[in-house]
Design an enzyme around this catalytic site. Structure first.
Site, PDB file in Angstrom:
ATOM      1  N   ILE A  25      12.400  -1.025 -33.099  1.00  0.00           N
ATOM      2  CA  ILE A  25      13.869  -0.931 -33.300  1.00  0.00           C
ATOM      3  C   ILE A  25      14.470  -1.096 -34.494  1.00  0.00           C
ATOM      4  O   ILE A  25      14.440  -2.009 -35.375  1.00  0.00           O
ATOM      5  CB  ILE A  25      14.324  -2.195 -32.351  1.00  0.00           C
ATOM      6  CG1 ILE A  25      13.889  -2.001 -30.922  1.00  0.00           C
ATOM      7  CG2 ILE A  25      16.016  -1.928 -32.279  1.00  0.00           C
ATOM      8  CD1 ILE A  25      14.165  -3.228 -29.903  1.00  0.00           C
ATOM      9  N   GLU A  73       5.368  -4.184 -31.800  1.00  0.00           N
ATOM     10  CA  GLU A  73       4.445  -5.306 -31.303  1.00  0.00           C
ATOM     11  C   GLU A  73       4.994  -6.690 -31.244  1.00  0.00           C
ATOM     12  O   GLU A  73       4.780  -7.386 -30.278  1.00  0.00           O
ATOM     13  CB  GLU A  73       3.240  -5.382 -32.458  1.00  0.00           C
ATOM     14  CG  GLU A  73       2.444  -4.324 -32.568  1.00  0.00           C
ATOM     15  CD  GLU A  73       2.788  -3.253 -33.698  1.00  0.00           C
ATOM     16  OE1 GLU A  73       3.843  -3.179 -33.674  1.00  0.00           O
ATOM     17  OE2 GLU A  73       2.067  -2.880 -34.546  1.00  0.00           O
ATOM     18  N   CYS A 122       1.284  -3.805 -38.709  1.00  0.00           N
ATOM     19  CA  CYS A 122       1.472  -4.329 -40.158  1.00  0.00           C
ATOM     20  C   CYS A 122       1.318  -5.859 -40.346  1.00  0.00           C
ATOM     21  O   CYS A 122       1.004  -6.455 -39.200  1.00  0.00           O
ATOM     22  CB  CYS A 122       3.179  -3.992 -40.189  1.00  0.00           C
ATOM     23  SG  CYS A 122       4.157  -5.426 -39.509  1.00  0.00           S
TER      24      CYS A 122
HETATM   25  N1  THU Z   1       6.143   0.147 -37.086  1.00  0.00           N
HETATM   26  C1  THU Z   1       5.772  -0.560 -35.771  1.00  0.00           C
HETATM   27  O1  THU Z   1       6.548  -0.706 -35.068  1.00  0.00           O
HETATM   28  N2  THU Z   1       4.450  -1.017 -35.809  1.00  0.00           N
HETATM   29  C2  THU Z   1       3.573  -1.056 -36.571  1.00  0.00           C
HETATM   30  O2  THU Z   1       2.500  -1.272 -36.268  1.00  0.00           O
HETATM   31  C3  THU Z   1       3.727  -0.061 -37.877  1.00  0.00           C
HETATM   32  C4  THU Z   1       5.208   0.308 -37.943  1.00  0.00           C
HETATM   33  C5  THU Z   1       7.323   0.701 -37.299  1.00  0.00           C
HETATM   34  C6  THU Z   1       8.370   0.049 -38.105  1.00  0.00           C
HETATM   35  C7  THU Z   1       9.230   0.986 -38.590  1.00  0.00           C
HETATM   36  O3  THU Z   1      10.385   1.282 -37.530  1.00  0.00           O
HETATM   37  C8  THU Z   1       8.602   2.467 -38.310  1.00  0.00           C
HETATM   38  O4  THU Z   1       7.307   2.036 -37.546  1.00  0.00           O
HETATM   39  C9  THU Z   1       7.705   2.792 -39.796  1.00  0.00           C
HETATM   40  O5  THU Z   1       7.353   1.995 -40.488  1.00  0.00           O
END
Ligand code: THU
Length: 128
Positions: A43, A55, A88
């Protein structure tokens, strides 16, 4: 629940991704020890910093409903087609707060049949 089914739930959750800035859509499905699954998507926010990863959305939904014991999380992401998408550092640290480093499994999927499985210890060695 087998990993393919958990990945399918993550793929469904990814449909709800709110990602107008990165266009990178992520879905997650968190399996609790009691068999319940909590899903999440990323989001985003126009101020960028408040963005929440898929996550953590799933974890915060589960923890806010009293869950504390987790078995596995499936993660899928990509702009349109899914690519290998790994959690991340911030999400890895949130997992470390609640999950066993050896037994908790992180399943990074491209499809329900193509996935890679890691322990938390592998993705966050020497954790705080
Ligand atoms: N993002 C996630 O939701 N999970 C991850 O494991 C890596 C990155 C999202 C954050 C952001 O909205 C987009 O991916 C690009 O970084």
């Amino acid at each position: 629940m087998d990993y393919g089914k958990l990945i399918e739930k993550a793929l469904e959750a990814r449909e709800y991704s709110y990602s107008p800035y990165s266009h990178f859509k992520v879905g997650a499905a968190l399996l609790c020890e009691d068999g319940k699954v909590y899903t999440g998507c990323n989001i985003e926010n126009r101020a960028y910093g408040p963005t929440n990863c898929a996550e953590r959305t799933a974890f915060f939904k589960a923890v806010s409903e009293g869950k504390r014991d987790f078995t596995a999380i499936a993660i899928v992401g990509g702009e349109e087609e899914t690519v290998w998408c790994y959690p991340c550092g911030v999400c890895r640290q949130v997992m470390a707060e609640f999950c066993d480093e050896e037994s908790f499994k992180i399943i990074c999927g491209k499809t329900a049949d193509e996935y890679r499985v890691f322990s938390l210890k592998e993705l966050l060695p020497e954790m705080f």
